[in-house]
Design an enzyme around this catalytic site. Structure first.
Site, PDB file in Angstrom:
ATOM      1  N   GLU A   1       0.420  -0.952  -2.280  1.00  0.00           N
ATOM      2  CA  GLU A   1      -0.449  -1.845  -3.061  1.00  0.00           C
ATOM      3  C   GLU A   1      -0.076  -3.299  -2.833  1.00  0.00           C
ATOM      4  O   GLU A   1       1.101  -3.646  -2.743  1.00  0.00           O
ATOM      5  CB  GLU A   1      -0.313  -1.501  -4.546  1.00  0.00           C
TER       6      GLU A   1
ATOM      7  N   TYR B   1      -7.523  -7.817  -3.999  1.00  0.00           N
ATOM      8  CA  TYR B   1      -6.631  -6.704  -4.315  1.00  0.00           C
ATOM      9  C   TYR B   1      -6.834  -5.642  -3.248  1.00  0.00           C
ATOM     10  O   TYR B   1      -7.958  -5.384  -2.810  1.00  0.00           O
ATOM     11  CB  TYR B   1      -6.962  -6.109  -5.685  1.00  0.00           C
TER      12      TYR B   1
END
Length: 395
Positions: free
Chosen positions: A205, A117
């Protein structure tokens, strides 16, 4: 401002952030053609909407269809697109009503060795951009932050110089990334941070961020939001805005210079000042009520804006009462009182209206409301206002 995944990936491509080949499609026929362009290999078809959790999301009309699906032929791509386009996808972020899907994105598959991530956000406390990386890719980052916060690695960086190579090496060591994968990570993380700074993002993101079996770091997903106040510097980015994805009331408010966010309660709020608006919602909740919206008319609100604010609030059928909480500073209380009186003539109030005024010319403003003949419930302070508006809903 938010954009779709396929749009975010085009921006990534322009900044040399590694991505896979993919094509957007707005019909089953276009989806089949997109699959053929990818070379007839394993592909992934993804619903495009401004919400996360697509992989676990389900369509209201086709419950067996997920928002992200593997396809192995043009026919499968067309069938999946038919189930997605024009239907509503329900995810953890859309609510039970779901969100409509107007296009899909087909992307080539890849051999994944690891999932990570990554995100760049603004750390307001440190007044610096912050790169966050976690080994827990594909998992809701909120869950990771709550249960295993130590798995989220953080690196602040100077926006004038960008992320430095030594910072990438430090992250790679903690993530056990070495060799060619570390070289790929050096390019990837520094370019991602460059995107964030140069495009005035509020968030960039990637979940999941993957390392392939041939040691390449690739953005398998992309979510970018931008600072609305900086969009005048990026007219090309502003053109990517998809108003069909936005709440109609919020879009209407934005066009009138109002800050509005729709919520799920039944007490409408009309306030001047973001901080005061937050405090108003908090005290409504404290006294057992539920705010239906955040609405900041700003310090210089005029009759036209106040009238439009009431129209927007009353367009929500869930609203059973309205609380007006105004501190007269730039806009005097007499100005706001007159705006409320004028708005009532145009809009008409069919729900209880509680008004709390404070600040410049407050007594004159209250007198104007008393003598207006309107069925207004006057409040002396914020606590009094909250109690009265909650009580009015309970009747």
């Amino acid at each position: 401002m938010k954009i779709h995944e396929y749009q975010a990936k085009e921006l990534f491509r322009a900044f040399q952030v590694p991505i896979l080949q993919g094509f957007v499609a707005r019909s089953p026929e276009e989806a089949q053609a997109a699959y053929d362009k990818l070379g007839g290999t394993l592909a992934v078809i993804k619903a495009q909407l401004h919400a996360g959790g697509r992989g676990k999301g389900t369509f209201i009309e086709v419950p067996t269809q997920r928002g992200v699906q593997l396809v192995r032929s043009g026919q499968e791509a067309a069938a999946a697109a038919k189930n997605m386009i024009g239907n509503r996808l329900v995810t953890v972020q859309t609510g039970a009503a779901g969100s409509p899907v107007n296009q899909v994105f087909l992307e080539q598959g890849c051999d994944i060795a690891r999932e990570l991530y990554a995100a760049v956000v603004l750390d307001r406390a440190e007044k610096l951009p912050l790169l966050m990386v976690s080994s827990e890719g594909g998992v809701e980052i909120e869950k990771v932050a709550e249960e295993t916060p130590e798995k989220i690695l953080r690196e602040h960086f100077d926006p004038a110089h960008g992320l430095m190579p030594f910072q990438v090496r430090k992250l790679c060591k903690k993530l056990n990334i070495s060799g060619n994968a570390a070289k790929s990570a050096d390019l990837f993380f520094r370019k991602l941070c460059e995107v964030f700074v140069k495009l005035d993002c509020s968030m960039a993101e990637i979940n999941p961020l993957v390392i392939t079996k041939d040691d390449k770091m690739i953005a398998l997903d992309a979510k970018i939001t931008f600072d609305d106040n900086a969009m005048y510097r990026h007219p090309d980015v502003k053109e990517l805005r998809d108003v069909a994805e936005e709440e109609p009331a919020e879009l209407r408010a934005s066009n009138s210079g109002l800050s509005f966010v729709k919520l799920e309660g039944n007490i409408g709020c009309l306030v001047n000042g973001a901080g005061l608006a937050m405090a108003t919602m908090d005290i409504i909740k404290y006294h057992g009520g539920a705010p239906a919206n955040f609405l900041d008319v700003g310090g210089g609100a005029n009759t036209q804006q106040v009238t439009e604010a009431f129209r927007i609030i009353l367009s929500d059928p869930n609203v059973k009462a309205i609380l007006v909480n105004i501190f007269g500073g730039i806009a005097r209380c007499t100005t706001i009182a007159q705006a409320i009186i004028d708005a009532s003539k145009e809009v008409g109030f069919k729900v209880p209206l509680v008004v709390r005024l404070e600040g410049t010319e407050v007594e004159e403003g209250k007198k104007m409301l008393r003598e207006s003949g309107l069925a207004i419930i006057s409040a002396d302070d914020l606590t009094d206002a909250a109690k009265k508006v909650v009580a009015s809903v309970g009747k």
